[in-house]
Design a protein around this motif. Structure first.
Motif, PDB file in Angstrom:
ATOM      1  N   PRO A   2     -18.564 -39.028  24.740  1.00  0.00           N
ATOM      2  CA  PRO A   2     -16.949 -39.167  26.622  1.00  0.00           C
ATOM      3  C   PRO A   2     -17.260 -38.370  27.026  1.00  0.00           C
ATOM      4  N   SER A   3     -17.558 -38.503  28.502  1.00  0.00           N
ATOM      5  CA  SER A   3     -16.903 -36.870  29.234  1.00  0.00           C
ATOM      6  C   SER A   3     -15.525 -36.927  29.639  1.00  0.00           C
ATOM      7  N   ILE A   4     -15.592 -35.128  29.759  1.00  0.00           N
ATOM      8  CA  ILE A   4     -14.179 -34.674  30.400  1.00  0.00           C
ATOM      9  C   ILE A   4     -14.426 -33.931  31.640  1.00  0.00           C
ATOM     10  N   THR A   5     -13.600 -34.585  32.767  1.00  0.00           N
ATOM     11  CA  THR A   5     -14.087 -33.546  33.472  1.00  0.00           C
ATOM     12  C   THR A   5     -12.642 -32.170  34.334  1.00  0.00           C
ATOM     13  N   TYR A   6     -12.723 -31.007  34.166  1.00  0.00           N
ATOM     14  CA  TYR A   6     -11.724 -30.067  34.249  1.00  0.00           C
ATOM     15  C   TYR A   6     -11.481 -29.816  35.658  1.00  0.00           C
ATOM     16  N   VAL A   7     -10.888 -30.159  36.087  1.00  0.00           N
ATOM     17  CA  VAL A   7     -10.517 -29.540  38.094  1.00  0.00           C
ATOM     18  C   VAL A   7      -9.545 -28.043  38.114  1.00  0.00           C
ATOM     19  N   HIS A   8     -10.585 -27.286  38.998  1.00  0.00           N
ATOM     20  CA  HIS A   8      -9.445 -25.896  38.828  1.00  0.00           C
ATOM     21  C   HIS A   8      -8.670 -25.727  39.547  1.00  0.00           C
ATOM     22  N   ASN A  10      -8.249 -24.563  42.496  1.00  0.00           N
ATOM     23  CA  ASN A  10      -8.870 -23.880  44.164  1.00  0.00           C
ATOM     24  C   ASN A  10     -10.013 -25.157  44.403  1.00  0.00           C
ATOM     25  N   GLY A  11      -9.867 -26.751  43.465  1.00  0.00           N
ATOM     26  CA  GLY A  11     -10.850 -27.644  43.561  1.00  0.00           C
ATOM     27  C   GLY A  11     -11.969 -28.156  42.788  1.00  0.00           C
ATOM     28  N   GLU A  12     -12.984 -26.631  42.063  1.00  0.00           N
ATOM     29  CA  GLU A  12     -14.291 -26.271  41.762  1.00  0.00           C
ATOM     30  C   GLU A  12     -13.845 -27.398  40.415  1.00  0.00           C
ATOM     31  N   ARG A  13     -14.659 -27.984  40.084  1.00  0.00           N
ATOM     32  CA  ARG A  13     -15.092 -29.328  38.871  1.00  0.00           C
ATOM     33  C   ARG A  13     -16.150 -29.194  37.739  1.00  0.00           C
ATOM     34  N   GLN A  14     -15.437 -28.827  36.412  1.00  0.00           N
ATOM     35  CA  GLN A  14     -16.407 -28.847  35.528  1.00  0.00           C
ATOM     36  C   GLN A  14     -16.340 -30.199  34.206  1.00  0.00           C
ATOM     37  N   ALA A  30     -14.343 -23.922  24.457  1.00  0.00           N
ATOM     38  CA  ALA A  30     -16.062 -24.375  23.886  1.00  0.00           C
ATOM     39  C   ALA A  30     -17.194 -24.287  24.932  1.00  0.00           C
ATOM     40  N   GLU A  31     -16.563 -24.766  25.586  1.00  0.00           N
ATOM     41  CA  GLU A  31     -17.876 -24.116  27.370  1.00  0.00           C
ATOM     42  C   GLU A  31     -17.241 -23.685  27.854  1.00  0.00           C
ATOM     43  N   GLY A  32     -15.972 -22.310  27.602  1.00  0.00           N
ATOM     44  CA  GLY A  32     -15.311 -21.309  28.439  1.00  0.00           C
ATOM     45  C   GLY A  32     -15.525 -21.915  29.319  1.00  0.00           C
ATOM     46  N   ILE A  33     -14.559 -22.439  29.428  1.00  0.00           N
ATOM     47  CA  ILE A  33     -13.945 -23.222  30.703  1.00  0.00           C
ATOM     48  C   ILE A  33     -12.788 -22.163  31.127  1.00  0.00           C
ATOM     49  N   SER A  34     -12.034 -21.010  32.051  1.00  0.00           N
ATOM     50  CA  SER A  34     -10.954 -20.584  32.750  1.00  0.00           C
ATOM     51  C   SER A  34     -10.164 -21.544  32.486  1.00  0.00           C
ATOM     52  N   GLY A  35      -8.854 -20.543  32.238  1.00  0.00           N
ATOM     53  CA  GLY A  35      -7.470 -22.405  33.164  1.00  0.00           C
ATOM     54  C   GLY A  35      -6.839 -22.378  31.921  1.00  0.00           C
ATOM     55  N   GLU A  94     -12.536 -44.368  24.464  1.00  0.00           N
ATOM     56  CA  GLU A  94     -12.178 -45.109  25.272  1.00  0.00           C
ATOM     57  C   GLU A  94     -11.749 -44.263  26.454  1.00  0.00           C
ATOM     58  N   MET A  95     -11.468 -43.263  25.913  1.00  0.00           N
ATOM     59  CA  MET A  95     -11.109 -41.414  27.061  1.00  0.00           C
ATOM     60  C   MET A  95     -12.364 -41.750  28.321  1.00  0.00           C
ATOM     61  N   ASP A  96     -13.057 -41.695  27.987  1.00  0.00           N
ATOM     62  CA  ASP A  96     -14.841 -41.177  28.722  1.00  0.00           C
ATOM     63  C   ASP A  96     -14.523 -41.673  29.520  1.00  0.00           C
ATOM     64  N   GLY A  97     -14.820 -40.028  30.680  1.00  0.00           N
ATOM     65  CA  GLY A  97     -14.766 -39.471  32.484  1.00  0.00           C
ATOM     66  C   GLY A  97     -13.451 -39.254  32.053  1.00  0.00           C
ATOM     67  N   LEU A  98     -12.446 -39.181  31.678  1.00  0.00           N
ATOM     68  CA  LEU A  98     -10.893 -38.281  31.880  1.00  0.00           C
ATOM     69  C   LEU A  98     -11.182 -37.330  32.054  1.00  0.00           C
ATOM     70  N   VAL A  99     -10.472 -37.098  33.368  1.00  0.00           N
ATOM     71  CA  VAL A  99      -9.606 -35.780  34.852  1.00  0.00           C
ATOM     72  C   VAL A  99      -8.498 -35.721  34.192  1.00  0.00           C
ATOM     73  N   VAL A 100      -8.851 -33.637  34.319  1.00  0.00           N
ATOM     74  CA  VAL A 100      -7.831 -33.309  34.069  1.00  0.00           C
ATOM     75  C   VAL A 100      -7.398 -32.160  35.198  1.00  0.00           C
ATOM     76  N   HIS A 101      -6.433 -31.873  35.372  1.00  0.00           N
ATOM     77  CA  HIS A 101      -6.035 -30.510  36.674  1.00  0.00           C
ATOM     78  C   HIS A 101      -5.330 -29.201  35.969  1.00  0.00           C
ATOM     79  N   LEU A 102      -6.314 -28.059  35.920  1.00  0.00           N
ATOM     80  CA  LEU A 102      -5.545 -27.193  35.182  1.00  0.00           C
ATOM     81  C   LEU A 102      -4.561 -26.139  36.321  1.00  0.00           C
TER      82      LEU A 102
END
Lengths: 107, 411
Positions: A2-8, A10-14, A30-35, A94-102
């Motif tokens: 599954p992939s997860i997208t983190y939205v900072h 400022n709108g930047e997506r990882q 693990a990916e070093g995502i700040s926030g 089932e949560m593949d594609g999950l998007v979360v906003h920081l």
């Protein structure tokens, strides 16, 4: 995986790929995502891994449990309907594609 | 050409790492060198006595940050390296790798070490402790073949281990010198509640008891302990958890003031203004203990002291005044503590109708010193605010579930 997208704020997506069974917090660390701070390491004790689940996915994530619910009240950024502690969000296929906003701040 | 300032941080635990991160976040204009004696990426210790032993987390999940993080943030991380000496006059440190580093500011975040019991047999195979990842890996390996465990010392580490072992079906006996478990850390009410929880899960307590000797079999492996009264308890694993001693030898050898930890002021500065100390190793005057010196061993203390110091080192000098808080997980029970309970003369229990959790309020007179919350995060969070504002409360107010304690918050 599954992939997860983190939205900072400022709108930047990882976007990262994670193994099922990993929490959204663990994947961010693990990916070093700040926030995401996660001071307590995933024990639902500190409310510093707060995220807003994207409206599209709110129904696909498990319900908030009582302890998490109480901890969310002390998150540093505003609590919304979509607020979760990411340490309690364990990723499943089932949560593949999950998007979360920081949020703006965690402490 | 201007020379960049350099901050050298000794110790890459929670405090040292947080300081490095916070300095970068606050745009510290210089080199940041983080020296850690363990040969691995900095990791979280709290899960080592809990989720890690249960196999719920793997070492990769314990890392604070991936190894690439240090390069990205321009944090020079020296792993597997010790600081052998501090030469204060020259403002430099000598490393075990023979390298010499000059500093503008030196921060000691050296942590604490487990206290060793001077007992016969303590060196036997199967006598364990918990502090490092290596310790925890060894314990986890041993648990798989373990049937009976003895825990020496009923503090947090010992009791968290006892809970894990009991959950794994191991017969656990806890030997404690005091008359009840957690006696140094918790009020009697909370201690008794948690002890009862352990008993329900089959944990046996031997309080007011001392271990005389750790017993071994012919192969040099532990097989039990003998108490002072000559009772013998069989065990194939013995866990020791009898407190810690601060790692202050480097400070001592450098002539800094040391007294149950490295003595710092409310700005976390040592007796040498170019050297500060944070985390488990630092003894500081706390506003929550009437300015008496305390040395706290907690994530909160490590992280908040690191953040406070980072502010000073980037030009915004503030005193360290954060409310201490702590947590522990045992079985499915969450314990959260706000404040410092030492010196309380009264405890009052607060329980909301229909809730399984409760909190124990520790007071001296009307002054609220600490609150121990069992499965009640909302109480805990409120308690932090109450204690931060030096709130007073009466027994009647606390006991009354309809009384809104928020009204007592002093802003």
């Amino acid at each position: 995986m599954p992939s997860i997208t983190y939205v900072h704020p400022n709108g930047e997506r990882q976007t990262v790929e994670v193994k099922s069974g990993t929490s959204v917090m663990q994947a961010a660390m693990a990916e070093g995502i700040s926030g995401i701070v996660a001071e307590c390491g995933g024990s639902a004790m500190c409310a510093t891994c707060h995220v807003y689940v994207d409206p599209e996915f709110v129904e696909h994530v498990p319900d908030v449990q009582e302890i998490e619910d109480e901890m969310l009240e002390c998150a540093a950024s505003e609590r919304r309907e979509s607020s979760r502690l990411s340490c309690q969000l364990v990723v499943s296929d089932e949560m593949d594609g999950l998007v979360v906003h920081l949020p703006e701040t965690q402490v | 050409m201007s020379v960049q300032p350099c901050c050298v941080i000794v110790g890459a635990g929670q405090a040292g790492l947080q300081l490095a991160v916070s300095l970068r976040d606050l745009e510290y204009a210089g080199r940041i060198v983080l020296v850690g004696e363990e040969a691995c990426v900095p990791y979280q210790r709290p899960p080592l006595s809990k989720a890690y032993l249960l196999g719920k987390v793997e070492p990769d999940n314990l890392q604070f940050r991936p190894s690439t993080f240090f390069q990205e943030k321009k944090i020079e991380y020296y792993e597997g390296v010790c600081v052998d000496s501090v030469e204060r006059e020259q403002r430099q440190v000598r490393l075990s790798s023979n390298e010499v580093l000059s500093y503008d500011h030196l921060v000691l975040a050296t942590g604490a070490s487990n206290r060793r019991l001077p007992l016969p047999g303590i060196e036997l195979e199967g006598v364990c402790e918990l502090r490092s990842l290596a310790d925890a890996q060894q314990v986890r390996d041993r648990l798989s073949g373990c049937r009976k465990a003895v825990v020496i010392g009923a503090g947090f580490i010992g009791m968290e281990f006892a809970a894990v072992a009991a959950q794994l079906g191991i017969t656990v006996t806890v030997v404690e010198a005091a008359s009840r478990p957690f006696s140094r850390a918790l009020s009697n009410d909370t201690a008794d509640y948690l002890a009862a929880l352990h008993r329900e899960q089959g944990v046996v307590f031997r309080c007011d008891a001392q271990v005389n000797e750790v017993l071994g079999d012919a192969s040099g492996h532990v097989c039990g302990v003998e108490l002072e009264n000559e009772d013998r308890i069989d065990a194939d694993l013995v866990m020791t958890g009898v407190g810690v001693v601060p790692n202050d030898s480097l400070a001592r050898a450098s002539g800094l003031q040391v007294d149950n930890g490295i003595v710092v002021d409310e700005y976390l500065a040592t007796s040498d203004p170019a050297i500060s100390a944070i985390g488990d190793c630092a003894s500081y005057p706390s506003a929550f203990s009437d300015a008496a010196r305390v040395r706290l061993e907690s994530v909160q203390n490590a992280v908040d002291q690191a953040r406070t110091l980072a502010q000073r080192l980037t030009g915004q000098s503030i005193a360290y005044t954060k409310v201490p808080w702590f947590w522990s997980d045992q079985f499915d029970t969450k314990l959260q503590i706000a404040g410092l309970s030492a010196g309380h003369d009264q405890t009052v229990r607060r329980q909301q109708a229909g809730k399984r959790g409760f909190s124990v309020f520790c007071l001296r007179g009307d002054r609220l010193l600490a609150v121990e919350s069992v499965n009640s995060p909302a109480d805990h969070l409120l308690a932090r605010k109450l204690i931060e504002g030096s709130a007073s409360a009466t027994k009647e107010q606390i006991e009354d579930p309809d009384f809104d304690l928020k009204l007592l918050i002093n802003n």
